[in-house]
Motif scaffolding. Structure first.
Motif, PDB file in Angstrom:
ATOM      1  N   THR A  84       0.283  -1.307   0.138  1.00 23.06           N
ATOM      2  CA  THR A  84       0.152   0.178  -0.133  1.00 23.06           C
ATOM      3  C   THR A  84       0.702   1.703  -0.055  1.00 23.06           C
ATOM      4  O   THR A  84       1.818   1.084   0.816  1.00 23.06           O
ATOM      5  CB  THR A  84      -0.993   0.070   1.388  1.00 23.06           C
ATOM      6  N   GLU A  85       0.010   2.611  -0.341  1.00 23.28           N
ATOM      7  CA  GLU A  85       0.762   3.473  -0.769  1.00 23.28           C
ATOM      8  C   GLU A  85       0.470   4.132   0.833  1.00 23.28           C
ATOM      9  O   GLU A  85       1.073   5.339   1.488  1.00 23.28           O
ATOM     10  CB  GLU A  85       0.658   4.153  -1.478  1.00 23.28           C
ATOM     11  N   LEU A  86      -0.753   3.919   1.509  1.00 24.32           N
ATOM     12  CA  LEU A  86      -0.756   4.441   2.451  1.00 24.32           C
ATOM     13  C   LEU A  86       0.127   4.945   3.801  1.00 24.32           C
ATOM     14  O   LEU A  86       1.294   4.081   4.158  1.00 24.32           O
ATOM     15  CB  LEU A  86      -1.938   4.269   3.009  1.00 24.32           C
ATOM     16  N   GLU A  87       0.135   5.651   4.597  1.00 24.41           N
ATOM     17  CA  GLU A  87       1.558   5.803   6.159  1.00 24.41           C
ATOM     18  C   GLU A  87       1.064   4.482   6.538  1.00 24.41           C
ATOM     19  O   GLU A  87      -0.454   4.608   7.255  1.00 24.41           O
ATOM     20  CB  GLU A  87       1.863   7.326   5.848  1.00 24.41           C
ATOM     21  N   ALA A  88       2.191   3.853   6.531  1.00 27.02           N
ATOM     22  CA  ALA A  88       2.248   3.484   7.894  1.00 27.02           C
ATOM     23  C   ALA A  88       3.440   2.658   8.906  1.00 27.02           C
ATOM     24  O   ALA A  88       4.669   3.087   8.565  1.00 27.02           O
ATOM     25  CB  ALA A  88       2.483   2.112   6.935  1.00 27.02           C
ATOM     26  N   ILE A  89       2.518   2.842   9.851  1.00 28.15           N
ATOM     27  CA  ILE A  89       3.649   2.992  10.966  1.00 28.15           C
ATOM     28  C   ILE A  89       3.605   1.098  11.502  1.00 28.15           C
ATOM     29  O   ILE A  89       2.189   1.016  12.364  1.00 28.15           O
ATOM     30  CB  ILE A  89       3.144   3.687  12.346  1.00 28.15           C
ATOM     31  N   ASN A  90       5.082   0.332  11.658  1.00 29.43           N
ATOM     32  CA  ASN A  90       4.798  -0.853  12.458  1.00 29.43           C
ATOM     33  C   ASN A  90       5.479  -1.364  13.469  1.00 29.43           C
ATOM     34  O   ASN A  90       6.837  -1.419  13.068  1.00 29.43           O
ATOM     35  CB  ASN A  90       5.414  -1.417  10.837  1.00 29.43           C
ATOM     36  N   PRO A  91       4.442  -1.411  14.699  1.00 31.32           N
ATOM     37  CA  PRO A  91       6.137  -1.305  16.097  1.00 31.32           C
ATOM     38  C   PRO A  91       6.333  -2.524  16.192  1.00 31.32           C
ATOM     39  O   PRO A  91       5.849  -3.590  17.282  1.00 31.32           O
ATOM     40  CB  PRO A  91       4.514  -1.072  17.138  1.00 31.32           C
ATOM     41  N   GLY A  92       5.513  -4.308  15.423  1.00 33.74           N
ATOM     42  CA  GLY A  92       5.591  -5.486  14.877  1.00 33.74           C
ATOM     43  C   GLY A  92       4.284  -5.609  14.675  1.00 33.74           C
ATOM     44  O   GLY A  92       3.621  -5.247  14.284  1.00 33.74           O
ATOM     45  N   ASP A  93       3.879  -7.083  15.674  1.00 33.64           N
ATOM     46  CA  ASP A  93       2.543  -8.027  15.369  1.00 33.64           C
ATOM     47  C   ASP A  93       2.581  -8.428  15.912  1.00 33.64           C
ATOM     48  O   ASP A  93       1.428  -9.342  16.153  1.00 33.64           O
ATOM     49  CB  ASP A  93       3.506  -9.072  13.683  1.00 33.64           C
ATOM     50  N   CYS A  94       2.204  -7.980  17.025  1.00 34.67           N
ATOM     51  CA  CYS A  94       1.677  -7.988  18.741  1.00 34.67           C
ATOM     52  C   CYS A  94       0.701  -7.159  19.133  1.00 34.67           C
ATOM     53  O   CYS A  94       1.479  -5.932  19.041  1.00 34.67           O
ATOM     54  CB  CYS A  94       2.780  -8.488  19.735  1.00 34.67           C
ATOM     55  N   GLU A  95      -0.432  -7.334  19.304  1.00 39.12           N
ATOM     56  CA  GLU A  95      -1.518  -6.485  19.385  1.00 39.12           C
ATOM     57  C   GLU A  95      -1.284  -5.324  21.167  1.00 39.12           C
ATOM     58  O   GLU A  95      -1.768  -4.948  20.295  1.00 39.12           O
ATOM     59  CB  GLU A  95      -2.759  -7.366  19.642  1.00 39.12           C
ATOM     60  N   ARG A  96      -0.553  -5.882  21.429  1.00 42.60           N
ATOM     61  CA  ARG A  96      -0.314  -5.228  22.539  1.00 42.60           C
ATOM     62  C   ARG A  96       0.671  -3.791  21.990  1.00 42.60           C
ATOM     63  O   ARG A  96       0.098  -2.885  22.726  1.00 42.60           O
ATOM     64  CB  ARG A  96       0.320  -6.367  23.977  1.00 42.60           C
ATOM     65  N   ASP A  97       1.658  -4.387  21.805  1.00 44.49           N
ATOM     66  CA  ASP A  97       2.630  -3.105  20.901  1.00 44.49           C
ATOM     67  C   ASP A  97       1.544  -1.782  20.352  1.00 44.49           C
ATOM     68  O   ASP A  97       2.245  -1.107  20.156  1.00 44.49           O
ATOM     69  CB  ASP A  97       3.110  -4.044  20.924  1.00 44.49           C
ATOM     70  N   ILE A  98       1.050  -3.213  19.890  1.00 47.12           N
ATOM     71  CA  ILE A  98       0.109  -1.700  18.046  1.00 47.12           C
ATOM     72  C   ILE A  98      -0.716  -1.348  19.107  1.00 47.12           C
ATOM     73  O   ILE A  98      -0.916   0.415  18.987  1.00 47.12           O
ATOM     74  CB  ILE A  98      -0.409  -2.862  17.330  1.00 47.12           C
ATOM     75  N   HIS A  99      -1.441  -1.703  19.755  1.00 49.27           N
ATOM     76  CA  HIS A  99      -2.409  -0.834  21.218  1.00 49.27           C
ATOM     77  C   HIS A  99      -2.222   0.185  21.224  1.00 49.27           C
ATOM     78  O   HIS A  99      -1.696   1.507  22.111  1.00 49.27           O
ATOM     79  CB  HIS A  99      -2.709  -1.638  21.554  1.00 49.27           C
ATOM     80  N   SER A 100      -0.215  -0.204  22.132  1.00 54.93           N
ATOM     81  CA  SER A 100       0.301   1.277  22.724  1.00 54.93           C
ATOM     82  C   SER A 100       1.085   2.150  22.131  1.00 54.93           C
ATOM     83  O   SER A 100       1.262   3.590  22.080  1.00 54.93           O
ATOM     84  CB  SER A 100       1.977   0.604  23.675  1.00 54.93           C
ATOM     85  N   GLU A 101       0.588   2.163  20.573  1.00 55.12           N
ATOM     86  CA  GLU A 101       1.653   2.845  19.322  1.00 55.12           C
ATOM     87  C   GLU A 101       0.263   3.652  19.102  1.00 55.12           C
ATOM     88  O   GLU A 101       0.210   4.796  19.382  1.00 55.12           O
ATOM     89  CB  GLU A 101       2.522   1.351  18.647  1.00 55.12           C
ATOM     90  N   MET A 102      -0.910   3.063  18.853  1.00 55.85           N
ATOM     91  CA  MET A 102      -1.783   3.885  18.766  1.00 55.85           C
ATOM     92  C   MET A 102      -2.262   4.829  20.065  1.00 55.85           C
ATOM     93  O   MET A 102      -2.779   5.841  19.182  1.00 55.85           O
ATOM     94  CB  MET A 102      -2.786   2.421  18.504  1.00 55.85           C
ATOM     95  N   GLU A 103      -1.688   4.183  20.897  1.00 55.97           N
ATOM     96  CA  GLU A 103      -2.248   5.322  22.409  1.00 55.97           C
ATOM     97  C   GLU A 103      -1.437   6.376  22.054  1.00 55.97           C
ATOM     98  O   GLU A 103      -1.749   7.300  22.290  1.00 55.97           O
ATOM     99  CB  GLU A 103      -2.510   4.482  23.668  1.00 55.97           C
ATOM    100  N   ARG A 104      -0.038   6.128  22.072  1.00 53.71           N
ATOM    101  CA  ARG A 104       0.775   7.833  21.855  1.00 53.71           C
ATOM    102  C   ARG A 104       0.748   8.362  20.716  1.00 53.71           C
ATOM    103  O   ARG A 104       0.449   9.596  21.156  1.00 53.71           O
ATOM    104  CB  ARG A 104       2.217   6.814  21.488  1.00 53.71           C
ATOM    105  N   LEU A 105       0.316   7.846  19.730  1.00 59.57           N
ATOM    106  CA  LEU A 105      -0.084   8.615  18.601  1.00 59.57           C
ATOM    107  C   LEU A 105      -1.438   9.321  18.824  1.00 59.57           C
ATOM    108  O   LEU A 105      -1.910  10.122  18.236  1.00 59.57           O
ATOM    109  CB  LEU A 105      -0.135   7.680  17.336  1.00 59.57           C
TER     110      LEU A 105
END
Length: 384
Positions: A70-91
């Motif tokens: 995809t050409e959309l902006e992507a931020i990848n903190p890994g493939d663990c839901e906990r890490d992804i939600h932590s990144e989501m909350e930070r953003l």
């Protein structure tokens, strides 16, 4: 063509470009979406995000998690839901994104989500309040709060005087009495009238299909069922193709715009859910819901809810929460729809517990010294 005319034309085109950049209704809105957890795969989530980005002017979509092709902006903190939600909350907390769409997110007690469907009878949009989470551990109290939450979302969508109906489920009449007293106390409620001959604001299944009220109030588990039926009744159930998802989490003091989709949600629902969260940002949801809660409290909300719980204490008394303690041990294997009930069961047994998110999905968190006993209690509860 004179230089002055060229200058004027250039300025006009710059204004048009600036308007497109900012969006038709103001500054651009940036909405995130987490990419893992879907039963249809990451590609389906990305497709929904791309649909949203191409169909709504003034919207930027940010993918959080693995996002191939995809050409959309992507931020990848890994493939663990906990890490992804932590990144989501930070953003969200840093203001980089204004809202987000995700799966499996566990809201604190007191926060529940307000969904939005398209009803089959007349093709009307209807808000279902609520669909995940728990406004209260007391059923009728939760439904009263759900009414306020639903009104807040409707107003954020631009409905100045949304109509409200109460689905005819257990506790509906109690909820109607409290809401009428709340209205008498000064909180504005515009009750809908059933299409059935006897009328009234307590809604039947016919009213669900026709989308009679702007806001249909019910308990969360019933709301979750309704969302699944309305979203997937044309596809056989495995693919949610219609509607806007399970909606944003609403609760006093909860200041993030986080919308929920299901593991079964398809690209059309994902796209609409992203659009829904953008509309919540543009509609000032966070300010509106705090104003609505404050107006209800001034009209006697807490006193009325206290009286309601005392009235029903014989059979459905609220469970007392044990003293809080650090919870670091995870218990997996509890269905997401049973998490809140399971936690309350542990509270009833004197064990402090919380819901949480582990790498493998939703979990129940306990203190190390309580974990073994909690597992035994929950094993009996889920029949394993």
């Amino acid at each position: 063509m004179t230089q002055d005319v060229k200058t004027i034309i250039g300025e006009i085109f710059n204004e048009i470009a600036d308007g497109l950049e900012k969006g038709r209704y103001g500054e651009k809105v940036r909405i995130g979406i987490t990419t893992i957890g879907s039963e249809h795969g990451i590609e389906e989530v990305v497709r929904g995000a791309e649909m949203a980005a191409s169909n709504m002017v003034g919207l930027d979509v940010v993918l959080i998690g693995p996002s191939p092709g995809t050409e959309l902006e992507a931020i990848n903190p890994g493939d663990c839901e906990r890490d992804i939600h932590s990144e989501m909350e930070r953003l969200l907390d840093e203001g980089y994104i204004h809202g987000c769409v995700t799966m499996h997110y566990n809201f604190p007690l007191g926060v529940s989500t307000v969904g939005r469907v398209i009803t089959p009878g007349r093709g009307r949009e209807m808000i279902i309040s609520t669909t995940t989470g728990a406004s209260s551990s007391h059923r009728a109290e939760g439904m009263v709060r759900n009414a306020i939450y639903g009104i807040a979302v409707a107003k954020a969508l631009g409905k100045k005087e949304p109509t409200l109906g109460i689905l005819n489920v257990d506790g509906a009449k109690q909820v109607e009495r409290v809401l009428n007293r709340l209205k008498e106390g000064g909180y504005p409620i515009n009750f809908a009238t059933s299409v059935r001959k006897d009328g009234g604001c307590v809604m039947r299944g016919n009213d669900l299909l026709a989308g009679v009220p702007d806001v249909m109030v019910m308990d969360t588990l019933t709301g979750n069922l309704m969302m699944k039926i309305f979203s997937a009744f044309t596809t056989g159930g495995s693919y949610e193709a219609l509607g806007y998802g399970y909606g944003p989490g609403i609760g006093k003091g909860f200041n993030r715009i986080i919308g929920i989709i299901s593991r079964a949600s398809g690209a059309p629902v994902i796209a609409n859910a992203i659009k829904f969260m953008a509309e919540m940002k543009k509609g000032n949801l966070l300010d509106i819901k705090e104003k609505e809660i404050s107006l209800a409290e001034k009209a006697g909300l807490e006193r009325l809810l206290k009286e309601l719980k005392e009235e029903t204490a014989g059979g459905t008394a609220e469970v007392k929460v044990p003293p809080k303690k650090p919870v670091t041990e995870e218990i997996t294997g509890i269905d997401i729809l049973e998490l809140d009930n399971a936690v309350r069961l542990l509270w009833k047994e004197g064990i402090y517990a919380e819901t949480g998110m582990g790498c493998a999905g939703p979990v129940i968190l306990t203190a190390p010294e309580d974990n073994e006993r909690a597992r035994l209690i929950l094993r009996d509860y889920i029949g394993k």
